[in-house]
Each structure stands twice: as structure tokens, then as C-alpha cells.
Design a protein around this motif. Structure first.
Motif, PDB file in Angstrom:
ATOM      1  N   PHE A  95       0.830  -1.205   0.000  1.00  0.00           N
ATOM      2  CA  PHE A  95       0.000   0.000   0.000  1.00  0.00           C
ATOM      3  C   PHE A  95       0.870   1.263   0.000  1.00  0.00           C
ATOM      4  O   PHE A  95       0.543   2.245  -0.672  1.00  0.00           O
ATOM      5  N   THR A  96       1.973   1.219   0.740  1.00  0.00           N
ATOM      6  CA  THR A  96       2.899   2.359   0.759  1.00  0.00           C
ATOM      7  C   THR A  96       3.431   2.625  -0.639  1.00  0.00           C
ATOM      8  O   THR A  96       3.524   3.785  -1.072  1.00  0.00           O
ATOM      9  N   ARG A  97       3.788   1.567  -1.342  1.00  0.00           N
ATOM     10  CA  ARG A  97       4.309   1.708  -2.704  1.00  0.00           C
ATOM     11  C   ARG A  97       3.261   2.325  -3.629  1.00  0.00           C
ATOM     12  O   ARG A  97       3.567   3.178  -4.461  1.00  0.00           O
ATOM     13  N   ARG A  98       2.019   1.926  -3.440  1.00  0.00           N
ATOM     14  CA  ARG A  98       0.929   2.476  -4.253  1.00  0.00           C
ATOM     15  C   ARG A  98       0.732   3.970  -3.958  1.00  0.00           C
ATOM     16  O   ARG A  98       0.527   4.768  -4.868  1.00  0.00           O
ATOM     17  N   LEU A  99       0.819   4.332  -2.686  1.00  0.00           N
ATOM     18  CA  LEU A  99       0.673   5.743  -2.313  1.00  0.00           C
ATOM     19  C   LEU A  99       1.823   6.590  -2.857  1.00  0.00           C
ATOM     20  O   LEU A  99       1.624   7.723  -3.289  1.00  0.00           O
ATOM     21  N   LEU A 100       3.025   6.030  -2.833  1.00  0.00           N
ATOM     22  CA  LEU A 100       4.174   6.754  -3.375  1.00  0.00           C
ATOM     23  C   LEU A 100       4.025   6.975  -4.878  1.00  0.00           C
ATOM     24  O   LEU A 100       4.383   8.038  -5.397  1.00  0.00           O
ATOM     25  N   ALA A 101       3.478   5.979  -5.580  1.00  0.00           N
ATOM     26  CA  ALA A 101       3.224   6.129  -7.022  1.00  0.00           C
ATOM     27  C   ALA A 101       2.176   7.209  -7.263  1.00  0.00           C
ATOM     28  O   ALA A 101       2.320   8.046  -8.163  1.00  0.00           O
ATOM     29  N   LEU A 102       1.127   7.224  -6.426  1.00  0.00           N
ATOM     30  CA  LEU A 102       0.086   8.243  -6.541  1.00  0.00           C
ATOM     31  C   LEU A 102       0.659   9.635  -6.270  1.00  0.00           C
ATOM     32  O   LEU A 102       0.326  10.602  -6.960  1.00  0.00           O
ATOM     33  N   LEU A 103       1.547   9.717  -5.277  1.00  0.00           N
ATOM     34  CA  LEU A 103       2.190  10.986  -4.946  1.00  0.00           C
ATOM     35  C   LEU A 103       3.036  11.496  -6.119  1.00  0.00           C
ATOM     36  O   LEU A 103       2.995  12.684  -6.454  1.00  0.00           O
ATOM     37  N   LEU A 104       3.773  10.596  -6.753  1.00  0.00           N
ATOM     38  CA  LEU A 104       4.601  10.972  -7.893  1.00  0.00           C
ATOM     39  C   LEU A 104       3.747  11.481  -9.051  1.00  0.00           C
ATOM     40  O   LEU A 104       4.057  12.516  -9.668  1.00  0.00           O
ATOM     41  N   ILE A 105       2.662  10.780  -9.332  1.00  0.00           N
ATOM     42  CA  ILE A 105       1.750  11.212 -10.400  1.00  0.00           C
ATOM     43  C   ILE A 105       1.169  12.583 -10.059  1.00  0.00           C
ATOM     44  O   ILE A 105       1.048  13.455 -10.915  1.00  0.00           O
ATOM     45  N   THR A 119      -1.909  14.478  -4.826  1.00  0.00           N
ATOM     46  CA  THR A 119      -0.885  14.561  -3.779  1.00  0.00           C
ATOM     47  C   THR A 119      -1.533  14.590  -2.403  1.00  0.00           C
ATOM     48  O   THR A 119      -1.024  13.976  -1.462  1.00  0.00           O
ATOM     49  N   VAL A 120      -2.659  15.282  -2.288  1.00  0.00           N
ATOM     50  CA  VAL A 120      -3.382  15.349  -1.009  1.00  0.00           C
ATOM     51  C   VAL A 120      -3.872  13.958  -0.617  1.00  0.00           C
ATOM     52  O   VAL A 120      -3.714  13.523   0.529  1.00  0.00           O
ATOM     53  N   TYR A 121      -4.467  13.234  -1.566  1.00  0.00           N
ATOM     54  CA  TYR A 121      -4.951  11.882  -1.290  1.00  0.00           C
ATOM     55  C   TYR A 121      -3.804  10.958  -0.884  1.00  0.00           C
ATOM     56  O   TYR A 121      -3.954  10.132   0.015  1.00  0.00           O
ATOM     57  N   ALA A 122      -2.672  11.097  -1.559  1.00  0.00           N
ATOM     58  CA  ALA A 122      -1.528  10.239  -1.250  1.00  0.00           C
ATOM     59  C   ALA A 122      -1.016  10.493   0.162  1.00  0.00           C
ATOM     60  O   ALA A 122      -0.796   9.550   0.936  1.00  0.00           O
ATOM     61  N   VAL A 123      -0.852  11.769   0.516  1.00  0.00           N
ATOM     62  CA  VAL A 123      -0.321  12.103   1.847  1.00  0.00           C
ATOM     63  C   VAL A 123      -1.297  11.679   2.943  1.00  0.00           C
ATOM     64  O   VAL A 123      -0.910  11.051   3.940  1.00  0.00           O
ATOM     65  N   ILE A 124      -2.586  12.002   2.762  1.00  0.00           N
ATOM     66  CA  ILE A 124      -3.585  11.612   3.770  1.00  0.00           C
ATOM     67  C   ILE A 124      -3.721  10.091   3.814  1.00  0.00           C
ATOM     68  O   ILE A 124      -4.008   9.520   4.867  1.00  0.00           O
ATOM     69  N   GLY A 125      -3.506   9.446   2.681  1.00  0.00           N
ATOM     70  CA  GLY A 125      -3.602   7.988   2.633  1.00  0.00           C
ATOM     71  C   GLY A 125      -2.649   7.299   3.594  1.00  0.00           C
ATOM     72  O   GLY A 125      -2.960   6.225   4.135  1.00  0.00           O
ATOM     73  N   PHE A 126      -1.489   7.907   3.843  1.00  0.00           N
ATOM     74  CA  PHE A 126      -0.550   7.313   4.792  1.00  0.00           C
ATOM     75  C   PHE A 126      -1.135   7.257   6.204  1.00  0.00           C
ATOM     76  O   PHE A 126      -0.779   6.390   7.001  1.00  0.00           O
ATOM     77  N   LEU A 127      -2.046   8.187   6.508  1.00  0.00           N
ATOM     78  CA  LEU A 127      -2.680   8.193   7.830  1.00  0.00           C
ATOM     79  C   LEU A 127      -3.657   7.039   8.003  1.00  0.00           C
ATOM     80  O   LEU A 127      -4.045   6.703   9.134  1.00  0.00           O
TER      81      LEU A 127
END
Length: 196
Positions: A95-105, A119-127
Motif C-alpha cells: 500500500f505504501t508503494r501504491r501511495l508513493l506512485a500516486l504521490l509521484l503522479i 498529492t493530497v490523497y496520497a499524503v492523507i492515505g498514509f494516515l
């Protein structure tokens, strides 16, 4: 184990349909912004009746589609994690890898368009990660707490706006979309969480 596309039989088509409707709604509510920036149309004045109409538009239309999409993100988080766990995969890393890919996009998208939400979804997703394997009652309690905090802050900002009082910085920050998105993430995760 490598990442593989979801098999057709494993897709939940009802979620895909609702997600598609939410995305289409988000596209529609963003059309005025597209016209302003691509056609160089003047920004409308948001005073008097226009301010009230804008508020009603944001509350009754725009936020509904974002809320649905955020809810589905939280639901999708749990489904993704539980399926990865069933495959005996490294769920948190996956899941972390998926969030990092979303953050990059999202970062690339910010260069193209000012209104990026990825980027907002990716950062909040880590929570969301610490809430996996938590009881539904625990997740619901957190969602209730963050939702109440957001609602109170939003009410304060609304009252100050209508009263012509200077808007409190803290209330404005707490009443931002970030807390609302996180609340909807949690509510979505509740739908598949562990029993209380």
C-alpha cells in the motif's frame, strides 16, 4: 510476489460504477475553473448574492462528489489491504508503494494543473495505514471525532463570514478539506473493518 492486475471476477462492479459517477461529477464541477483558465474568462465576483450562491454550490454540489470519491478511497484501501494479506503479501509495503506512485503522479500533475488533489490523497492515505486491522468501533470513533471537529470549525468560519468578522486562522485550517477527506477515508474503511 509481483503486482498483478485484478481479475475480472474479483472486481466489485458496483463500486466501480459509483466511483465513475463521482469522477464524472468532479469533472462537471471543475468545468468553470477549466473555462476561466483555458479561455481566459474573468473571475466572477464572489460578493453579495454571488457569495451565497457559491457557498450553496460548494456545500450542496461540489463537496458531495468529493465526499463519495473519498469514501470509496477508504473502502478501496481496506479491500486492497485485505486481498494483499490473503495472498500472503507484504500488505503495508504494497500500500505504501501504491501511495508513493500516486504521490509521484500528483507531483507531475501539479506542474500541468494548479488544482491537483492526488498529492493530497496520497499524503492523507498514509494516515490510513495505522487503522488497518483496527476494530470498526475504533475507526468509527475516530471518524466521528474528526467529522465533529471539521463541522464545528466550518460552522465558525461560516458564522464569521456572514457576520463580516475576520476569519479565525485555526478554524479555517481545521475546516479545510483535508480533515473532511480524512473523515470520509475513515468512514469508507469502516464498511469493511473488523467487528467491534
Amino acid at each position: 510476489m509481483g503486482a498483478e492486475p485484478i481479475a475480472k471476477r474479483d472486481r466489485i462492479f458496483s463500486i466501480d460504477i459509483v466511483r465513475g459517477i463521482a469522477l464524472f461529477g468532479i469533472l462537471i464541477v471543475n468545468m468553470p475553473s477549466f473555462l476561466i483558465y483555458t479561455e481566459e474568462m474573468p473571475m466572477p465576483e464572489e460578493t453579495g448574492i454571488n457569495a451565497l450562491l457559491r457557498l450553496l454550490y460548494d456545500v450542496m454540489i461540489q463537496t458531495k462528489f468529493y465526499s463519495i470519491f473519498s469514501f470509496l478511497f477508504g473502502l478501496g484501501f481496506f479491500i486492497f489491504m485485505s486481498r494483499a494479506e490473503q495472498r500472503r503479501d507484504k500488505v503495508y509495503w504494497r500500500f505504501t508503494r501504491r501511495l508513493l506512485a500516486l504521490l509521484l503522479i500528483g507531483i507531475v500533475h501539479m506542474v500541468i494543473w494548479f488544482g491537483d488533489i492526488l498529492t493530497v490523497y496520497a499524503v492523507i492515505g498514509f494516515l490510513l495505514i495505522p487503522f488497518y486491522r483496527r476494530k470498526t468501533s475504533t475507526i468509527l470513533a475516530w471518524a466521528g471525532g474528526t467529522g465533529l471537529l471539521y463541522t464545528v470549525a466550518k460552522a465558525i468560519v461560516l458564522w464569521q463570514t456572514l457576520s463580516g468578522v475576520e476569519i479565525n486562522t485555526w478554524a479555517s485550517a481545521i475546516g479545510s478539506d483535508i480533515l473532511a477527506i480524512f473523515t470520509m477515508f475513515l468512514l469508507g474503511a469502516c464498511m469493511q473493518g473488523n467487528e467491534a
